[in-house]
Motif scaffolding. Sequence first.
Motif, PDB file in Angstrom:
ATOM      1  N   HIS A 269       0.863  -1.182   0.000  1.00  0.00           N
ATOM      2  CA  HIS A 269       0.000   0.000   0.000  1.00  0.00           C
ATOM      3  C   HIS A 269       0.897   1.228   0.000  1.00  0.00           C
ATOM      4  O   HIS A 269       1.748   1.387   0.882  1.00  0.00           O
ATOM      5  CB  HIS A 269      -0.898   0.008   1.238  1.00  0.00           C
ATOM      6  N   ARG A 270       0.721   2.086  -0.980  1.00  0.00           N
ATOM      7  CA  ARG A 270       1.585   3.259  -1.121  1.00  0.00           C
ATOM      8  C   ARG A 270       0.745   4.528  -1.200  1.00  0.00           C
ATOM      9  O   ARG A 270      -0.220   4.598  -1.972  1.00  0.00           O
ATOM     10  CB  ARG A 270       2.460   3.129  -2.373  1.00  0.00           C
ATOM     11  N   THR A 271       1.137   5.505  -0.425  1.00  0.00           N
ATOM     12  CA  THR A 271       0.499   6.823  -0.451  1.00  0.00           C
ATOM     13  C   THR A 271       1.593   7.858  -0.678  1.00  0.00           C
ATOM     14  O   THR A 271       2.526   7.960   0.133  1.00  0.00           O
ATOM     15  CB  THR A 271      -0.237   7.119   0.859  1.00  0.00           C
ATOM     16  N   HIS A 272       1.491   8.608  -1.780  1.00  0.00           N
ATOM     17  CA  HIS A 272       2.536   9.556  -2.159  1.00  0.00           C
ATOM     18  C   HIS A 272       1.929  10.936  -2.379  1.00  0.00           C
ATOM     19  O   HIS A 272       0.824  11.071  -2.917  1.00  0.00           O
ATOM     20  CB  HIS A 272       3.223   9.140  -3.474  1.00  0.00           C
ATOM     21  N   LEU A 273       2.696  11.935  -2.026  1.00  0.00           N
ATOM     22  CA  LEU A 273       2.353  13.320  -2.327  1.00  0.00           C
ATOM     23  C   LEU A 273       3.637  14.006  -2.770  1.00  0.00           C
ATOM     24  O   LEU A 273       4.665  13.909  -2.086  1.00  0.00           O
ATOM     25  CB  LEU A 273       1.766  14.019  -1.097  1.00  0.00           C
ATOM     26  N   GLY A 274       3.611  14.671  -3.924  1.00  0.00           N
ATOM     27  CA  GLY A 274       4.838  15.281  -4.417  1.00  0.00           C
ATOM     28  C   GLY A 274       4.573  16.468  -5.314  1.00  0.00           C
ATOM     29  O   GLY A 274       3.428  16.769  -5.675  1.00  0.00           O
ATOM     30  N   VAL A 275       5.651  17.150  -5.677  1.00  0.00           N
ATOM     31  CA  VAL A 275       5.576  18.246  -6.634  1.00  0.00           C
ATOM     32  C   VAL A 275       6.837  18.204  -7.493  1.00  0.00           C
ATOM     33  O   VAL A 275       7.947  17.996  -6.981  1.00  0.00           O
ATOM     34  CB  VAL A 275       5.425  19.607  -5.926  1.00  0.00           C
ATOM     35  N   GLU A 276       6.647  18.353  -8.794  1.00  0.00           N
ATOM     36  CA  GLU A 276       7.755  18.268  -9.743  1.00  0.00           C
ATOM     37  C   GLU A 276       7.847  19.556 -10.531  1.00  0.00           C
ATOM     38  O   GLU A 276       6.831  20.094 -10.982  1.00  0.00           O
ATOM     39  CB  GLU A 276       7.543  17.085 -10.687  1.00  0.00           C
ATOM     40  N   ALA A 277       9.066  20.041 -10.703  1.00  0.00           N
ATOM     41  CA  ALA A 277       9.336  21.181 -11.576  1.00  0.00           C
ATOM     42  C   ALA A 277      10.219  20.686 -12.706  1.00  0.00           C
ATOM     43  O   ALA A 277      11.227  20.003 -12.469  1.00  0.00           O
ATOM     44  CB  ALA A 277      10.023  22.307 -10.820  1.00  0.00           C
ATOM     45  N   GLY A 278       9.825  20.983 -13.940  1.00  0.00           N
ATOM     46  CA  GLY A 278      10.574  20.470 -15.073  1.00  0.00           C
ATOM     47  C   GLY A 278      10.770  21.499 -16.157  1.00  0.00           C
ATOM     48  O   GLY A 278      10.112  22.549 -16.192  1.00  0.00           O
ATOM     49  N   TRP A 279      11.660  21.181 -17.060  1.00  0.00           N
ATOM     50  CA  TRP A 279      11.986  22.061 -18.185  1.00  0.00           C
ATOM     51  C   TRP A 279      12.229  21.188 -19.403  1.00  0.00           C
ATOM     52  O   TRP A 279      12.978  20.213 -19.356  1.00  0.00           O
ATOM     53  CB  TRP A 279      13.229  22.891 -17.861  1.00  0.00           C
ATOM     54  N   SER A 280      11.549  21.506 -20.511  1.00  0.00           N
ATOM     55  CA  SER A 280      11.667  20.734 -21.742  1.00  0.00           C
ATOM     56  C   SER A 280      11.822  21.700 -22.910  1.00  0.00           C
ATOM     57  O   SER A 280      10.853  22.048 -23.577  1.00  0.00           O
ATOM     58  CB  SER A 280      10.426  19.847 -21.929  1.00  0.00           C
ATOM     59  N   PRO A 281      13.046  22.163 -23.180  1.00  0.00           N
ATOM     60  CA  PRO A 281      13.254  23.174 -24.231  1.00  0.00           C
ATOM     61  C   PRO A 281      12.993  22.653 -25.636  1.00  0.00           C
ATOM     62  O   PRO A 281      12.691  23.426 -26.536  1.00  0.00           O
ATOM     63  CB  PRO A 281      14.718  23.577 -24.046  1.00  0.00           C
ATOM     64  N   VAL A 282      13.129  21.344 -25.832  1.00  0.00           N
ATOM     65  CA  VAL A 282      12.823  20.711 -27.115  1.00  0.00           C
ATOM     66  C   VAL A 282      11.989  19.473 -26.809  1.00  0.00           C
ATOM     67  O   VAL A 282      12.055  18.914 -25.708  1.00  0.00           O
ATOM     68  CB  VAL A 282      14.109  20.323 -27.886  1.00  0.00           C
ATOM     69  N   PRO A 283      11.181  19.008 -27.767  1.00  0.00           N
ATOM     70  CA  PRO A 283      10.317  17.862 -27.480  1.00  0.00           C
ATOM     71  C   PRO A 283      11.065  16.600 -27.076  1.00  0.00           C
ATOM     72  O   PRO A 283      10.514  15.736 -26.399  1.00  0.00           O
ATOM     73  CB  PRO A 283       9.558  17.656 -28.796  1.00  0.00           C
ATOM     74  N   GLN A 284      12.338  16.491 -27.482  1.00  0.00           N
ATOM     75  CA  GLN A 284      13.064  15.249 -27.250  1.00  0.00           C
ATOM     76  C   GLN A 284      13.680  15.161 -25.850  1.00  0.00           C
ATOM     77  O   GLN A 284      14.086  14.083 -25.423  1.00  0.00           O
ATOM     78  CB  GLN A 284      14.186  15.087 -28.283  1.00  0.00           C
ATOM     79  N   TRP A 285      13.755  16.279 -25.132  1.00  0.00           N
ATOM     80  CA  TRP A 285      14.550  16.277 -23.899  1.00  0.00           C
ATOM     81  C   TRP A 285      13.774  16.930 -22.771  1.00  0.00           C
ATOM     82  O   TRP A 285      13.053  17.917 -22.964  1.00  0.00           O
ATOM     83  CB  TRP A 285      15.865  17.021 -24.129  1.00  0.00           C
ATOM     84  N   ASN A 286      13.948  16.347 -21.570  1.00  0.00           N
ATOM     85  CA  ASN A 286      13.307  16.885 -20.376  1.00  0.00           C
ATOM     86  C   ASN A 286      14.238  16.703 -19.188  1.00  0.00           C
ATOM     87  O   ASN A 286      14.930  15.683 -19.068  1.00  0.00           O
ATOM     88  CB  ASN A 286      11.978  16.146 -20.133  1.00  0.00           C
ATOM     89  N   VAL A 287      14.259  17.687 -18.306  1.00  0.00           N
ATOM     90  CA  VAL A 287      14.974  17.576 -17.039  1.00  0.00           C
ATOM     91  C   VAL A 287      14.026  18.027 -15.940  1.00  0.00           C
ATOM     92  O   VAL A 287      13.223  18.944 -16.141  1.00  0.00           O
ATOM     93  CB  VAL A 287      16.273  18.413 -17.036  1.00  0.00           C
ATOM     94  N   ALA A 288      14.054  17.348 -14.792  1.00  0.00           N
ATOM     95  CA  ALA A 288      13.068  17.634 -13.752  1.00  0.00           C
ATOM     96  C   ALA A 288      13.658  17.405 -12.372  1.00  0.00           C
ATOM     97  O   ALA A 288      14.601  16.621 -12.189  1.00  0.00           O
ATOM     98  CB  ALA A 288      11.825  16.765 -13.943  1.00  0.00           C
ATOM     99  N   VAL A 289      13.069  18.098 -11.401  1.00  0.00           N
ATOM    100  CA  VAL A 289      13.380  17.916  -9.984  1.00  0.00           C
ATOM    101  C   VAL A 289      12.061  17.683  -9.261  1.00  0.00           C
ATOM    102  O   VAL A 289      11.086  18.414  -9.486  1.00  0.00           O
ATOM    103  CB  VAL A 289      14.099  19.145  -9.392  1.00  0.00           C
ATOM    104  N   ARG A 290      12.015  16.664  -8.390  1.00  0.00           N
ATOM    105  CA  ARG A 290      10.769  16.319  -7.704  1.00  0.00           C
ATOM    106  C   ARG A 290      11.014  16.142  -6.216  1.00  0.00           C
ATOM    107  O   ARG A 290      11.925  15.422  -5.796  1.00  0.00           O
ATOM    108  CB  ARG A 290      10.176  15.039  -8.277  1.00  0.00           C
ATOM    109  N   LEU A 291      10.208  16.806  -5.426  1.00  0.00           N
ATOM    110  CA  LEU A 291      10.181  16.634  -3.976  1.00  0.00           C
ATOM    111  C   LEU A 291       8.936  15.835  -3.646  1.00  0.00           C
ATOM    112  O   LEU A 291       7.823  16.197  -4.060  1.00  0.00           O
ATOM    113  CB  LEU A 291      10.146  17.987  -3.270  1.00  0.00           C
ATOM    114  N   ALA A 292       9.118  14.729  -2.896  1.00  0.00           N
ATOM    115  CA  ALA A 292       7.978  13.857  -2.620  1.00  0.00           C
ATOM    116  C   ALA A 292       8.118  13.236  -1.238  1.00  0.00           C
ATOM    117  O   ALA A 292       9.212  13.145  -0.669  1.00  0.00           O
ATOM    118  CB  ALA A 292       7.863  12.763  -3.680  1.00  0.00           C
ATOM    119  N   GLY A 293       6.995  12.795  -0.741  1.00  0.00           N
ATOM    120  CA  GLY A 293       6.962  12.080   0.522  1.00  0.00           C
ATOM    121  C   GLY A 293       5.785  11.141   0.544  1.00  0.00           C
ATOM    122  O   GLY A 293       4.842  11.276  -0.241  1.00  0.00           O
ATOM    123  N   GLY A 294       5.853  10.144   1.453  1.00  0.00           N
ATOM    124  CA  GLY A 294       4.743   9.220   1.503  1.00  0.00           C
ATOM    125  C   GLY A 294       4.923   8.174   2.570  1.00  0.00           C
ATOM    126  O   GLY A 294       5.869   8.206   3.371  1.00  0.00           O
TER     127      GLY A 294
END
Length: 759
Positions: free
Chosen positions: A516-541
């Motif tokens: 049983h998993r309960t998660h809450l998080g928020v992610e900030a990301g940047w994708s300057p071109v459709p092929q590439w993405n970079v992200a940072v996520r803070l989460a807890g659960g």
Amino acid sequence: MPHRVPCLHAGLLSALLAISAAASTAAHAATPATPPPARKDCIGLVLGGGGARGAAHIGVLEVLEREHIPICVISGTSMGAIVGSLYAVGYTPEEMRKIMDGINWKDLFNDDPPRAELPMRRKNEDFRYLLNFEIGFRDGRIVMPAGLVQGQKLLMLLRRLLLPAWHVEDFNHLQIPFHAVAANLGNGQPVILDHGNLPLAVRASMSVPGAFAPTRYDGQLLVDGGILDNVPVDVARKMGATRLIVVNVGTPLADEDSMTNPLAVMNQMLGVATLESTERQLRSLGPNDLLITPRLNGISAADFGDAASAIRIGEQAAEAALPELKRFSENPAQWTAWRAAHRVQAFDPGLVAFVHVLDANPDDQRVIGKHLAADVGKPLDVPEVEQQVSNLYGSGDYALLGWRPAEQDGQRGIEIIPEDKPWGPLYGKFGFQLSDDFSGRANYVVSAEVTATGLNHSNARWTNGVWLGRTTGLYSRFYQPFGDFDHGYLQPDFVLRNDSVPIFSDNKEIAEYRFHRTHLGVEAGWSPVPQWNVAVRLAGGYDFASLVIGDPHIFPDQGSNWTSVRVSTTWDTLDNVNFPTHGARVHLDYEAYRNFLGGESHGGVARLTGDWAINWGYGPFKRYTVLLGLRASSSQGNSRFEQSLEPVDFLGGFLNLSGHAENSLIGDQSALARAVAYRRMGGSLREVFGVPLYLGASVEAGNVWNDRSDVGFNDLIYAGSVFGGVNTPLGPLFLGFGHASDHANAWYLTFGSLLRPRQ
């Protein structure tokens, strides 16, 4: 020198470069050609509808040109409208043949741009295994798309081909007067399309009910004209034709023995309606007219990949009618003058002085205008504009997104015409997964997802989903784009999920947990071109494992709170995730678990997933593909860290150490390398509506370990599989057999993807 119209991309319209080179260079601007002197004898050309069978019109036109037959007016329906409009603009049959050879029909009937050009948000949706079919909720009722295909790429193709006549509003002023026929869905009356937006008129004429969505044109909702006037003889006569050459490529009625399913019955009903109107029109032909009916046996209205055969059959049918055709021939001098006056005019794009977004809300005007603002002050670059429009359409927010050149106050510019999805802005999707190893372990997951769009000025979206089956739970995520071009995003999310996880020893199941998993998080990301993405996520659960089967003294219940920060990057250029043929997808992330905000775990886990597809074969069609894959995970931390499901990795299952049961190998350290080879079997690779069959095999090596010190090559498990796969409308279905070097064997029946991302 006028600027030629170049090609959008080689896969779709590679032949257009040759056609552009053949266009006349005498005119500096796209002005109408001077019409030849009026003739008492006006030869009308009537081109009937018939889907892919309509390619035969091109073969007929080749013979008409060879016999020096000047056409005075053209009427056409559906595919006849496409061929007729191209001829009316000045394309030669040879140029049209090259166009047909260069079209990727399967891609043309897929509205989305190539997957590599989709935004990363939409690429990630592929791994939620939802059907690519939306159901909308609007004004308190369920609304579905009016057609399987909205016609985005078809309209873009027609726009490009008909650019030499972009300024012509009255179709009687084309080099050859041309009228198309459609049917008004509101009142059931035929509609003669003789003015306005030529590409849109042709698109409306071939809106086959059920397949293509109806087209809104001059305030009327239009569908394929073939249901009311498939061979528009009457239209050509009203245009002034005194003699007619009529080409009928309609599909004959099927025999009763083939009426074995509702779709066949529906097609037969449409055929009956078309046949009645066609026979009525053909009965009106007189002794001075000529009817040509190509023998297109074996070619259906959907066989677009067999256009070359249809063209050849059309040519043969016209040659068989040569004695009658010669009555229509002109002397060489007059024919040469006629042909010289009926050439595709060179397109002069000019400078872009403005970009106008028509009939759109302020938010769409801002977003679209912002993406095309850089074009102002530059020469019109058609491929660049089409690429920008395609990228915007790839967001998934529009039913259609068209463009056209425009003129205002003596200046040239671009008009963008967005059309919102009539079944939105609240969309639902469904999904289904199944796996069975024929040893009593059968699992299924049914999923559903609802997305609300356009929630603010930045077009935020809120998605809520549910799982039922082996995995149960729900999730919610709010996607808020930001930045000048929406390259950045902020995404808070919540997940409540329960998974059944078996515990194996020596290939035998000895226990089963329910996690049983309960998660809450928020992610900030940047994708300057459709092929590439970079992200940072803070989460807890909070993770809790309750024993379902097994000895509680050996397998106690356990749980833990955790908090983590994850940094990730993804590169994705795969053409699809079901049976990829080219491109690569690499995902790398590191997640650090720390004792803050209530977290009880301290440690970290690094993960790498990579897949690379290589396609090869003989000639223009490449049936063979090798998919190379690498997957690794490494974690370290304290004893409490081991009680969370998040850091551990799972192996086992089809193509995931085949021979072992699904997710039967669990460890804090894992590694898997594999090579999967498969071949597309039977049929033509250009087949549009077929269900492809694949045969393949895999070799795999990997294992899981509890400690880093245990990782080594000496205890790798080697595995392999053979399988057959079918790319069904519900997703890819596989039947395979796997064997591992530790004597594990298993049969598999599974829905899923050749890619196996961590869930």
